[in-house]
Design an enzyme around this catalytic site. Structure first.
Site, PDB file in Angstrom:
ATOM      1  N   HIS A  63      88.056 112.485  95.347  1.00  0.00           N
ATOM      2  CA  HIS A  63      87.579 111.106  95.243  1.00  0.00           C
ATOM      3  C   HIS A  63      88.239 110.349  94.103  1.00  0.00           C
ATOM      4  O   HIS A  63      87.714 109.338  93.627  1.00  0.00           O
ATOM      5  CB  HIS A  63      86.055 111.069  95.145  1.00  0.00           C
ATOM      6  CG  HIS A  63      85.421 111.213  96.490  1.00  0.00           C
ATOM      7  ND1 HIS A  63      85.382 112.406  97.145  1.00  0.00           N
ATOM      8  CD2 HIS A  63      84.861 110.308  97.307  1.00  0.00           C
ATOM      9  CE1 HIS A  63      84.795 112.226  98.323  1.00  0.00           C
ATOM     10  NE2 HIS A  63      84.469 110.960  98.447  1.00  0.00           N
TER      11      HIS A  63
ATOM     12  N   ASP B 114      76.547 108.038  90.301  1.00  0.00           N
ATOM     13  CA  ASP B 114      75.819 107.295  91.351  1.00  0.00           C
ATOM     14  C   ASP B 114      75.953 107.996  92.702  1.00  0.00           C
ATOM     15  O   ASP B 114      75.057 107.950  93.532  1.00  0.00           O
ATOM     16  CB  ASP B 114      76.392 105.882  91.500  1.00  0.00           C
ATOM     17  CG  ASP B 114      76.098 105.027  90.290  1.00  0.00           C
ATOM     18  OD1 ASP B 114      75.259 105.439  89.463  1.00  0.00           O
ATOM     19  OD2 ASP B 114      76.712 103.954  90.169  1.00  0.00           O
TER      20      ASP B 114
ATOM     21  N   GLU C 289      70.658 100.392  85.269  1.00  0.00           N
ATOM     22  CA  GLU C 289      71.958  99.902  85.736  1.00  0.00           C
ATOM     23  C   GLU C 289      71.837  98.399  85.986  1.00  0.00           C
ATOM     24  O   GLU C 289      70.819  97.777  85.655  1.00  0.00           O
ATOM     25  CB  GLU C 289      72.412 100.634  87.012  1.00  0.00           C
ATOM     26  CG  GLU C 289      72.882 102.057  86.760  1.00  0.00           C
ATOM     27  CD  GLU C 289      73.861 102.585  87.797  1.00  0.00           C
ATOM     28  OE1 GLU C 289      74.310 101.807  88.662  1.00  0.00           O
ATOM     29  OE2 GLU C 289      74.189 103.787  87.724  1.00  0.00           O
TER      30      GLU C 289
END
Ligand code: FAD
Length: 519
Positions: free
Chosen positions: A92, A155, A266
């Protein structure tokens, strides 16, 4: 030497002969009984999909010993490596960081992925021993069986332990517990020299701290011991909307000064109606916030959303005690009344919320397309300037995507690790993440390059040494070693010395472009 070792040496020797002869373009099944295989398309690809560097071979090690055999063979011909090696976890990365052009991609997912939870080590501490190729979602599932969970998250959970520990690993818990690299007790690492080392803050600490945030430059992490805490059954998840950036950041800073009450903070920019709907895919409360964004020729208006969460341990309670905490905390906030929304969700669903966004993007055909992302750590004193800079550039035209903005405390970051964060006199920095999916068949030919160029200009301005905002990029591949030196600033010499010590032949991490073999 056992049979496996013999096979491995034979395979590496064969590979090197092939590389040297150059008349064979890729390894074949001739390497079958050993651990090298022909490259797969995914070994030359990552989530960013802007860099495609094909390796010569891939390796799927069964153990740290396999990794050691490979690295010993490749590093035994100084001053140049016989071939370079990039660890690849879930792939990723955004800019080819887990790729190895003409080298070997080592797939860490094949390493043992067992998660062993130790509820207490006798001093009251709990931890999990996990294989570095495990995904964080796998770690979570196993730990929850024992009622435990790691403290610090990303996340998105479909990333490997080794991959995030090589960067930092941040999410809304980082203000309270620090990044994931601040929550590791011990590592097993195979250095670039092929030495298998168990390291911790007290045992081989130089290697331990080098590897954390080390961008895969010093060793391959094969196992990690992660700190745990009791997992709450549920989480109260709250969102509050703002029309002033100043009030938004002021309230975020106030929330991170309440770690006894608040477990997660956040926030994101609300740029259009789409921002509200796409960010609400996993958020189960109905949001009746539908403001005017300045359409019909009027000046564009932006809004902001803070999201915070409180762990709920009261299984038999009717929710009143957690209501009280949420009321207390929201009472201190200056959001646009009445626009505060809250929902109770299981801890697993809360942590796994981005999975639903992934599924939605997949349905829209926006997952397997280029992702030109920009991530920066911005000192508190520069956050308003950075927001203006984004508005004048990235957000000035059509923008599809999300912009996350939330504060972190720099004293939760151990300066001995290799991770780089800005200097902040007040100890507060923001992560700013510009997250975009760019499908050239929709945004037009050349749009990915245009976005990358736009982000490069923003990053140059924000990270400029002297007179700039003093930001540092996160997860970025710098274009040259000179840029890397600027990025590391005063810690460059330490980073280079660590490389010389743990991977002197420069076998590891070619995809980061920090130590090109030609310099
Ligand atoms: P890879 O892309 O496979 O590898 C990343 C780097 O680490 C490469 O340089 C690789 O060589 C090296 N590496 C991998 N495994 C090892 C190992 N075992 N030993 C040594 N080096 C290794 N980051 C955050 O901090 N917070 C977030 O909330 C967050 N959300 C994300 C959401 C999405 C959808 C995506 C795509 C990325 C997100 N990231 C986030 C970034 C992510 O943490 C990094 O890209 C991370 O490296 C991905 O892990 P991976 O297993 O895919 O690593």
């Amino acid at each position: 030497m056992d049979l496996k070792a013999l096979y491995m040496y034979a395979a590496v020797a064969a590979l090197l002969l092939c590389c040297a002869a150059t008349f064979i373009q890729s390894p074949t099944d001739v390497y079958g009984p050993v651990a090298l295989h022909a490259p797969t398309p995914s070994s030359a690809r990552d989530f960013g999909a802007v860099v495609t560097d094909a390796p010569f071979a891939i390796m799927r090690p069964d153990s740290a010993a396999d990794v050691a055999l490979l690295l010993r063979a490749l590093s035994s011909a100084p001053p140049r490596p016989r071939a370079t090696v990039a660890a690849r976890g879930a792939g990723h990365s955004l800019q080819g960081q887990a790729q190895a052009r003409g080298g070997i991609v080592l797939e860490t997912r094949s390493l043992p992925r067992a998660v062993a939870v130790v509820a207490s080590d006798g001093d009251g501490g709990a931890y999990a021993d996990v294989g570095a190729g495990a995904l964080w979602v796998e770690v979570l599932e196993e730990c929850l069986k024992a009622g435990m969970a790691p403290l610090s998250w990303t996340d998105y959970l479909y990333l490997t332990v080794g991959g995030t520990l090589s960067n930092a690993g941040i999410s809304g818990q980082a203000f309270k517990h620090g990044p994931q690299i601040s929550n590791v007790l011990q590592l097993q690492v195979v250095t670039g020299n092929g030495e298998v080392v168990t390291c911790s803050p007290t045992e081989s600490p130089d290697l331990f701290f080098a590897v954390l945030g080390g961008l895969g430059q010093f060793g391959i992490i094969t196992r990690a011991r992660i700190l745990l805490q009791h997992a709450p059954p549920k989480v109260r998840w709250v969102r509050a909307f703002y029309d002033s950036f100043e009030t938004f950041t002021k309230d975020q800073e106030s929330l991170i000064s309440m770690p006894e009450q608040v477990d997660y903070v956040e926030g994101f920019m609300v740029l259009n109606e789409h921002s509200i709907s796409s960010s609400s895919i996993a958020f189960p409360a109905h949001i009746s916030f539908s403001p005017d964004f300045g359409s019909h020729g009027k000046k564009k208006v932006y809004y902001y959303c803070i999201e915070f969460a409180v762990h709920d341990f009261q299984q038999d309670d009717d929710g009143s005690s957690i209501d009280h905490v949420v009321e207390l905390v929201s009472g201190e906030m200056s959001y646009m009344r009445p626009h505060v929304y809250s929902a109770e969700v299981s801890y697993f669903d809360f942590l796994n919320r981005v999975r639903m966004e992934e599924e939605s993007l997949r349905r829209q055909g926006l997952w397997d397309v280029p992702h030109p992302w920009l991530n920066m750590f911005v000192p508190k004193h520069g956050i308003a300037r950075l927001k203006d800079l984004l508005m004048d550039t990235v957000l000035a035209g059509h923008f599809d995507g999300a912009v996350l903005v939330y504060p972190l405390l720099t004293d939760k970051w151990d300066r001995n690790t290799s991770a780089v964060v800005p200097s902040t006199p007040d100890g507060v920095m923001y992560i700013v993440s510009v997250l975009r999916s760019a499908d050239p068949s929709r945004c037009g030919p050349g749009c990915v390059e245009e976005i990358l160029e736009q982000h490069r200009r923003v990053a140059d301005e924000a990270c400029r040494v002297g007179g700039g905002i003093g930001a540092k990029q996160y997860l970025a591949r710098q274009p040259s070693q000179a840029h890397w030196r600027d990025h590391f600033g005063s810690s460059w010499d330490r980073f280079a010395a660590r490389k010389a010590r743990f991977d002197p032949v420069r076998v590891l991490g070619p995809g980061q472009g920090i130590f090109p073999s030609t310099d």
